[in-house]
Motif scaffolding. Sequence first.
Motif, PDB file in Angstrom:
ATOM      1  N   ARG A  50       0.823  -1.211   0.000  1.00  0.00           N
ATOM      2  CA  ARG A  50       0.000   0.000   0.000  1.00  0.00           C
ATOM      3  C   ARG A  50       0.857   1.261   0.000  1.00  0.00           C
ATOM      4  N   GLY A  51       2.167   1.085   0.088  1.00  0.00           N
ATOM      5  CA  GLY A  51       3.068   2.227   0.148  1.00  0.00           C
ATOM      6  C   GLY A  51       3.624   2.593  -1.215  1.00  0.00           C
ATOM      7  N   VAL A  52       4.288   3.730  -1.251  1.00  0.00           N
ATOM      8  CA  VAL A  52       4.901   4.252  -2.473  1.00  0.00           C
ATOM      9  C   VAL A  52       6.377   4.485  -2.196  1.00  0.00           C
ATOM     10  N   ARG A  53       7.203   4.150  -3.165  1.00  0.00           N
ATOM     11  CA  ARG A  53       8.638   4.420  -3.074  1.00  0.00           C
ATOM     12  C   ARG A  53       9.112   4.929  -4.421  1.00  0.00           C
ATOM     13  N   TYR A  54      10.263   5.570  -4.432  1.00  0.00           N
ATOM     14  CA  TYR A  54      10.839   6.130  -5.645  1.00  0.00           C
ATOM     15  C   TYR A  54      12.235   5.554  -5.865  1.00  0.00           C
ATOM     16  N   ALA A  55      12.504   5.129  -7.091  1.00  0.00           N
ATOM     17  CA  ALA A  55      13.846   4.680  -7.444  1.00  0.00           C
ATOM     18  C   ALA A  55      14.715   5.925  -7.657  1.00  0.00           C
ATOM     19  N   PRO A  56      15.928   5.924  -7.153  1.00  0.00           N
ATOM     20  CA  PRO A  56      16.792   7.090  -7.330  1.00  0.00           C
ATOM     21  C   PRO A  56      16.943   7.494  -8.804  1.00  0.00           C
ATOM     22  N   GLU A  57      17.005   6.507  -9.695  1.00  0.00           N
ATOM     23  CA  GLU A  57      17.154   6.811 -11.127  1.00  0.00           C
ATOM     24  C   GLU A  57      15.930   7.539 -11.667  1.00  0.00           C
ATOM     25  N   ALA A  58      14.750   7.192 -11.185  1.00  0.00           N
ATOM     26  CA  ALA A  58      13.524   7.870 -11.623  1.00  0.00           C
ATOM     27  C   ALA A  58      13.495   9.311 -11.122  1.00  0.00           C
ATOM     28  N   VAL A  59      13.961   9.511  -9.899  1.00  0.00           N
ATOM     29  CA  VAL A  59      14.025  10.864  -9.347  1.00  0.00           C
ATOM     30  C   VAL A  59      15.034  11.689 -10.136  1.00  0.00           C
ATOM     31  N   ASP A  60      16.202  11.111 -10.433  1.00  0.00           N
ATOM     32  CA  ASP A  60      17.219  11.822 -11.221  1.00  0.00           C
ATOM     33  C   ASP A  60      16.678  12.207 -12.596  1.00  0.00           C
ATOM     34  N   ALA A  61      16.011  11.270 -13.265  1.00  0.00           N
ATOM     35  CA  ALA A  61      15.451  11.544 -14.592  1.00  0.00           C
ATOM     36  C   ALA A  61      14.405  12.651 -14.517  1.00  0.00           C
ATOM     37  N   TRP A  62      13.569  12.623 -13.506  1.00  0.00           N
ATOM     38  CA  TRP A  62      12.538  13.636 -13.334  1.00  0.00           C
ATOM     39  C   TRP A  62      13.175  15.008 -13.081  1.00  0.00           C
ATOM     40  N   LEU A  63      14.185  15.036 -12.223  1.00  0.00           N
ATOM     41  CA  LEU A  63      14.875  16.308 -11.959  1.00  0.00           C
ATOM     42  C   LEU A  63      15.503  16.866 -13.230  1.00  0.00           C
ATOM     43  N   LEU A  64      16.185  16.007 -13.990  1.00  0.00           N
ATOM     44  CA  LEU A  64      16.823  16.459 -15.227  1.00  0.00           C
ATOM     45  C   LEU A  64      15.804  16.921 -16.259  1.00  0.00           C
ATOM     46  N   SER A  65      14.611  16.350 -16.235  1.00  0.00           N
ATOM     47  CA  SER A  65      13.577  16.771 -17.182  1.00  0.00           C
ATOM     48  C   SER A  65      13.059  18.174 -16.866  1.00  0.00           C
ATOM     49  N   HIS A  66      13.375  18.678 -15.690  1.00  0.00           N
ATOM     50  CA  HIS A  66      12.961  20.028 -15.301  1.00  0.00           C
ATOM     51  C   HIS A  66      14.091  21.048 -15.431  1.00  0.00           C
ATOM     52  N   GLN A  67      15.159  20.626 -16.066  1.00  0.00           N
ATOM     53  CA  GLN A  67      16.288  21.523 -16.270  1.00  0.00           C
ATOM     54  C   GLN A  67      15.897  22.635 -17.232  1.00  0.00           C
ATOM     55  N   ARG A  68      16.273  23.854 -16.941  1.00  0.00           N
ATOM     56  CA  ARG A  68      15.978  25.005 -17.783  1.00  0.00           C
ATOM     57  C   ARG A  68      17.243  25.856 -17.932  1.00  0.00           C
ATOM     58  N   THR A  69      17.282  26.603 -19.002  1.00  0.00           N
ATOM     59  CA  THR A  69      18.421  27.514 -19.196  1.00  0.00           C
ATOM     60  C   THR A  69      18.034  28.954 -18.939  1.00  0.00           C
ATOM     61  N   SER A  70      16.721  29.204 -18.786  1.00  0.00           N
ATOM     62  CA  SER A  70      16.283  30.569 -18.498  1.00  0.00           C
ATOM     63  C   SER A  70      14.941  30.511 -17.777  1.00  0.00           C
ATOM     64  N   THR A  71      14.665  31.563 -17.023  1.00  0.00           N
ATOM     65  CA  THR A  71      13.397  31.604 -16.288  1.00  0.00           C
ATOM     66  C   THR A  71      12.215  31.858 -17.202  1.00  0.00           C
ATOM     67  N   SER A  72      12.475  32.263 -18.433  1.00  0.00           N
ATOM     68  CA  SER A  72      11.372  32.538 -19.359  1.00  0.00           C
ATOM     69  C   SER A  72      10.920  31.298 -20.124  1.00  0.00           C
ATOM     70  N   GLU A  73      11.644  30.184 -19.965  1.00  0.00           N
ATOM     71  CA  GLU A  73      11.237  28.946 -20.643  1.00  0.00           C
ATOM     72  C   GLU A  73       9.946  28.433 -20.053  1.00  0.00           C
TER      73      GLU A  73
END
Length: 75
Positions: A50-73
């Motif tokens: 009934r619990g939820v866990r996160y794989a470190p690789e999934a967290v890393d991929a998610w973080l990298l998918s939010h990478q931006r080069t400017s605040t206007s993106e």
Amino acid sequence: MSSPSIVITTPLLDSLIHPDTLAERLGTKRRTVDEWRITGKGPAFIRVGRGVRYAPEAVDAWLLSHQRTSTSEEQ
């Protein structure tokens, strides 16, 4: 007399991140992490019983998918 409990451990299982830990590491509230999961905006997760866990690789991929080069993106 109760029988000894069996503890199952694997490298993957040992590496999984609890939602409270993820929220703490991201500097946000657990409720925010839960909302991301519910709406599909957060990292991929693994349901363990009934619990939820996160794989470190999934967290890393998610973080990298939010990478931006400017605040206007766009997000």
